[in-house]
Design a protein around this motif. Sequence first.
Motif, short mmCIF file in Angstrom:
data_model
loop_
_atom_site.label_atom_id
_atom_site.label_comp_id
_atom_site.label_asym_id
_atom_site.label_seq_id
_atom_site.Cartn_x
_atom_site.Cartn_y
_atom_site.Cartn_z
N ALA A 82 0.83 -1.20 0.00
CA ALA A 82 0.00 0.00 0.00
C ALA A 82 0.86 1.26 0.00
N VAL A 83 2.02 1.20 0.68
CA VAL A 83 2.94 2.34 0.67
C VAL A 83 3.43 2.59 -0.75
N LEU A 84 3.83 1.53 -1.44
CA LEU A 84 4.31 1.69 -2.82
C LEU A 84 3.22 2.26 -3.72
N LYS A 85 2.00 1.84 -3.52
CA LYS A 85 0.88 2.36 -4.32
C LYS A 85 0.71 3.86 -4.11
N LYS A 86 0.81 4.29 -2.85
CA LYS A 86 0.66 5.72 -2.55
C LYS A 86 1.84 6.52 -3.12
N VAL A 87 3.03 5.96 -3.04
CA VAL A 87 4.21 6.66 -3.57
C VAL A 87 4.09 6.81 -5.08
N ARG A 88 3.61 5.79 -5.76
CA ARG A 88 3.43 5.89 -7.22
C ARG A 88 2.42 6.97 -7.58
N ALA A 89 1.38 7.10 -6.76
CA ALA A 89 0.38 8.14 -7.02
C ALA A 89 0.93 9.53 -6.72
N TYR A 90 1.80 9.61 -5.71
CA TYR A 90 2.37 10.90 -5.31
C TYR A 90 3.41 11.38 -6.32
N TYR A 91 4.18 10.43 -6.84
CA TYR A 91 5.17 10.71 -7.88
C TYR A 91 4.84 9.84 -9.09
N PRO A 92 3.83 10.22 -9.85
CA PRO A 92 3.37 9.37 -10.96
C PRO A 92 4.42 9.27 -12.06
N SER A 93 4.43 8.12 -12.72
CA SER A 93 5.35 7.90 -13.83
C SER A 93 4.71 8.36 -15.13
#
Length: 325
Positions: free
Chosen positions: A182-193
Amino acid sequence: MNVDEMKDVREFRAGAPKPDRARLAEGRDRLSSAAGRGRGRRLRADWRLTAVGAAAALTAVAVLASGLGGGGHNGAERTVPAATRTVPGSVKEVLERAASTLERADPPPTPHAGQWVYEKKLSARPGMWPKSAAAQPEPEPEPKERWVRYADPRFENGKEGDDHSMRERLRFLDELPDDPAAVLKKVRAYYPSGKDDPEPGEHDMDGLRVLFASQPVPPQALAKLYRALAAVPGTEVTDHLVRDLAGRDAIAVGHDVKGQKIRREILIDPHTYQYLGDRWIVVKDYKDSFPSGSDTPERPWKAGDLIFQNALLATGIVDHKGDRP
């Protein structure tokens, strides 16, 4: 905020993703030449260039690390294992030890608007200096200091993309869930690719590395980031301690760049588990070729050579720009 302050903010979070790659094309192309991108998929050199670390438990005026250790100043220093410097366990076991230790630490005081984030670090980029008899030697790295506003309205108005202020990043860290996925999911949303971004694992590691620079990062949040880092596919821990640019012992946790002979690593204090810095290291011998007609000589790379590295020496929260912890 003046132009210099804007520059400081962006340099302070230089590890953060930038959706608009075109604005950094020149710098990206320079590192493209230096890092051997003539083969395979090109290594990204914008928001992955110079991420900085953060302390595990800062007080409002705490110093993370002071002085320079002996040795370790050579930007191309090899990593030499020794029997007494082993790092036991898998990457998940090592980072779980780190996370469990940090969870028991007291959180630092919360900074307030009007304060500044102070940073002192060493940086070296031997990859930007061609290896040839005629080339100038790489300059000896010197400590550099920087101050950035903790709560900067210019980076909290929704118009600066993912150039989040330190206050915004700490709020994000305070809301991280316990589950690593879930942390990785939030980080991807915060810094989208973007469509031109690297493999998911590489992007995950880069986003996490940016958050290590959020100061003062609460130790409980840093613990969650370490567990998330361990969950990134392809992440490995070096089985021996290495030396960082300041000559300090460090645990190296890295991720190989797909299609390249390079590994990007974060460096962690083996005793306190604070984040010490980061580096790019060559994992297999190769030669760096340049376009026809270029005046840059061919550059050989050997396994263990360092393309660039950063060492965080001190950080803290101060009341005025120019103050030191």
